[in-house]
Design an enzyme around this catalytic site. Structure first.
Site, PDB file in Angstrom:
ATOM      1  CB  VAL A  59      -0.962  -0.039   1.262  1.00 32.59           C
ATOM      2  CG1 VAL A  59      -1.993  -0.989   1.211  1.00 32.59           C
ATOM      3  CG2 VAL A  59      -0.194   0.041   2.577  1.00 32.59           C
ATOM      4  CB  ILE A  79       5.752  -2.166   4.129  1.00 36.20           C
ATOM      5  CG1 ILE A  79       6.296  -3.489   4.471  1.00 36.20           C
ATOM      6  CG2 ILE A  79       6.305  -1.117   4.951  1.00 36.20           C
ATOM      7  CD1 ILE A  79       7.899  -3.574   4.117  1.00 36.20           C
ATOM      8  CD  GLU A  80       4.270  -8.339   3.141  1.00 37.50           C
ATOM      9  OE1 GLU A  80       3.506  -9.272   2.902  1.00 37.50           O
ATOM     10  OE2 GLU A  80       5.381  -8.482   3.451  1.00 37.50           O
ATOM     11  CG  MET A  81      -2.284  -7.074   1.476  1.00 31.65           C
ATOM     12  SD  MET A  81      -3.022  -8.612   1.705  1.00 31.65           S
ATOM     13  CE  MET A  81      -4.737  -8.410   1.456  1.00 31.65           C
TER      14      MET A  81
END
Lengths: 340, 340
Positions: free
Chosen positions: B82, B124-126
Site C-alpha cells: 500500500v 508495508i504490504e496490505m
C-alpha cells in the site's frame, strides 16, 4: 456532441417521461470499422488489460481500477495509482463501457481505443513516461510477440494495435439478462412488483430524460459523439454536502467555459455493484444517490417510498457477468523492466 | 527444522550428487488434517486471494504480489504494498507453494494457513491494522456470507476459516507435466540433449544437495518442519556485488544469532517465469543466478557451457499452469469500507 442547458433539460424531461422506450441490452457491442472484434484481439486485449507491468511500478494494471472481477471499478471514491497517488474522479465501470458514445467522465476520448491509451501515461494512474515507453516494455516480454502476430499479423507491436486489442476485449464486457432485460423482452415475472413500481416512477420522475437507452446512459449517439448534461443543475443542500460543483467537468477537456459542469451520463447497469457513486465518489448509498439526483437534476424531493421503489428497480439492472478465464501472462525474462 | 553449517553442507553435497532421486511433481498437494481441501473452500479462497478490498487502500490483494496470471510473483526485485511502500524481500512464487514444508523466506510460518494471515496486517504490504479488522471488512460485504456458509457451515466467518480457504486455494496451484516431469516418468524425448546434459551437470555440481525433491526445494519434510541452509555460504565477489549478506534471514524470525543467514530453499519450479532471483531480487538473468549459486554455495566456478546447460535444464522445470476462472467478487454495498 450535444449539451443540454437546464431549460432544455426540463423540456426534454417532459417529453421523455411520457414516451419511454425501454430497451434491452444488446448481446454484442458496436465496434468501429477499422477494429472489428476478433477472438485473437480479445485474448491479447485481455492480457494487456490484466498485466500490471506496463505501469511504472509494475503494480497497476487497467484491471486495478476497472476490476472485472467486481463491478468493473475499484470500490474507492477516487482511484489510486502508482505510489498511492489519487486522482479527483471515481473510476467508471468498464462493464458495458462499449455502449458509451464517448469515454471518460468528461468525454475526452471518443472511442475505447483512445481511452485505453490515457491511464498508461497519466502520472497519478499507471505513471509511465508515455505510451511509447509502455510499448517498449511490452516488446521486452518475449511471449507477447506471437500473440500480436496472431491478432494483427507480422510486425504489429504498436501502440495503436495494443489499444485496439484492449478495446476489443472491453467490447466483450457485456452483462445481459438482467431481470429488467428479461422483463422488457416479455417475461413479466422477471421483476417483482416493487421493481415495476420503481420502473414506472423512474420514468415518471424524469430520470429517463438522461438515463435512457439500453445502457441507461443517454440517448443513442454514434460512437465518438458525446451527449453531456449539466451536473449539478439545481443548487441545493446536496451540492455543498457532496461537493458536487467542484469538478469543472468537460471544461477540463475542452478549455471552454461553456463546458463547465458538463458530464457524460454514466450507465446505471450493475449500479448495485459500483458504489460509491458520482464523478467524485462522494455517495456510498444508492438510495441517497437517488435522492441527490432527483434534487440536483430534477429539483424534486422524492417520497421515501418512491426512492425505495426506484432503488429496487435499479437492482433489476444488474445482469449476468460472463465467465472470464484468467489470461496467462508471458514471463519477464533476463532483464528487469520495472524501473520505479 | 534443520540447519546446515557449511561443513555439513559440503559432505551432504558429496553424498547427494552420487545418488540423485529425481521426482516428478505430484498432481495434488498435502493438506493438514484439520483443513482437507474441498471445492467450496477453494472457491472462497480464490475470491479472498483475488480481492483487494482487504488492504487498507483497497488496492492490494494477495494476487498483487503473487500474481497467478504470471509466475506467481510480481516481476519486481522487492514487492510493493500500500502507498508504494516496499519491503526488503522478493515475493516467493505461490505456484507449488503447497510443497514447501514452511512458508516465507525465513520460514516464519509453518503452514500456508499461517502465512495467509501475515501480509494482511503487514504495514508495508496490505496495511490493515490487524487480521480481525480485515475480517470485519469481509463481513461488511453481504455476498461473502453464503460462500463461507457453503465452505465451513453456519456462523463460520472467522479469520481462521478465511486463512484455511486461502490455503486450500493455494494447494490447487500446482504446475505438473513439465518436460522434466515427463522425462522422469519415462518419456525420454521430453527433454532435449542440452537439457539432459544440464540435468546431469546440475546433480554433478551439487545443486541437488539443496534443490532436491519434487519441487527442487530441499529434502522432504513434514509440513511445518523447515529445512534451512546458509546463504551465502562462501564469501566472494558476488556476495558484495549483489548484497547477498545484508539480510539476516531466519534470525529475523527467531532472534537467534545462530540463525543468521539461514534461508528456506526456494523451489526451482517455473523458474523461467519468476525473475528476478534470490531473497533480495538482485539478479535478473537466470544464467547469472546459476553462476552466483555455484560460487556462493558450492565454491565452484562453472564453465559457461555448463551454465548454459543447467539453464536449459531449469527451463525444463516449467510446467503446465492450470486454467483459472476469475472469481466473481460480491459487491461492496451501502457503506464505504475503504478507509485509506
Amino acid at each position: 456532441m450535444k449539451h443540454l442547458t437546464p431549460l432544455l433539460l426540463v423540456s426534454l424531461i417532459s417529453f421523455q417521461a411520457q414516451a419511454t422506450d425501454w430497451k434491452a441490452l444488446p448481446d454484442s457491442a458496436p465496434a468501429p470499422a477499422d477494429n472489428p472484434t476478433t477472438a485473437e484481439k480479445v485474448e491479447l486485449g485481455k492480457m494487456l488489460f490484466m498485466d500490471p507491468r506496463f505501469s511504472s511500478t509494475g503494480t497497476v494494471s487497467c484491471n486495478s481500477c476497472h476490476n472485472v472481477m467486481e463491478g468493473g471499478d475499484d470500490s474507492r471514491s477516487v482511484s489510486m495509482g502508482v505510489h498511492g497517488k489519487t486522482g479527483g474522479r471515481n473510476a467508471p465501470t468498464v462493464w458495458n463501457s462499449a455502449f458509451h458514445s464517448v469515454q471518460f467522465w468528461d468525454g475526452r476520448a471518443p472511442l475505447l481505443e483512445d481511452q485505453a491509451k490515457g491511464p498508461v501515461a497519466n502520472p497519478i494512474e499507471m505513471g509511465m513516461k508515455d505510451v511509447e515507453t509502455a510499448m517498449e516494455r511490452v516488446k521486452t516480454i518475449p511471449g507477447y510477440k506471437t500473440v500480436f502476430d496472431k491478432a494483427f499479423g507480422k510486425d504489429s507491436m504498436t501502440v495503436e494495435n495494443a489499444a485496439k486489442a484492449v478495446a476489443a476485449f472491453e467490447r466483450t464486457l457485456i452483462t445481459p439478462n438482467s431481470p429488467y432485460d428479461k422483463y422488457v423482452k416479455g417475461n413479466k415475472t422477471a421483476m417483482n412488483k416493487q421493481q415495476v413500481q420503481g420502473m414506472n416512477k423512474f420514468a415518471e420522475a424524469g430520470c429517463t430524460s438522461c438515463h435512457s437507452g439500453a445502457a441507461f446512459n443517454g440517448p443513442e449517439q454514434k460512437l465518438g459523439e458525446g451527449f453531456y448534461v449539466m451536473f449539478p443543475t439545481f443548487d441545493n443542500k446536496y451540492v455543498s454536502k457532496y461537493k458536487l460543483d467542484e469538478d469543472k467537468g468537460r471544461e477540463e477537456a475542452t478549455g471552454k467555459a461553456t463546458d463547465r459542469g458538463m458530464f457524460r451520463i454514466p450507465t446505471l447497469r450493475n449500479i448495485t455493484d459500483t458504489a460509491p457513486y458520482f464523478h467524485n465518489g462522494s455517495v456510498n448509498d444508492l438510495a441517497e444517490a437517488v435522492r441527490v439526483m432527483a434534487k440536483t437534476q430534477l429539483n424534486s424531493t422524492l417520497a421515501e417510498k418512491d426512492v425505495n421503489d426506484i432503488v429496487a428497480f435499479l437492482g433489476a439492472l444488474t445482469g449476468e457477468y460472463p465467465e472470464i478465464t484468467m489470461p496467462r501472462l508471458p514471463a519477464t525474462s533476463g532483464t528487469s523492466i520495472i524501473a520505479d
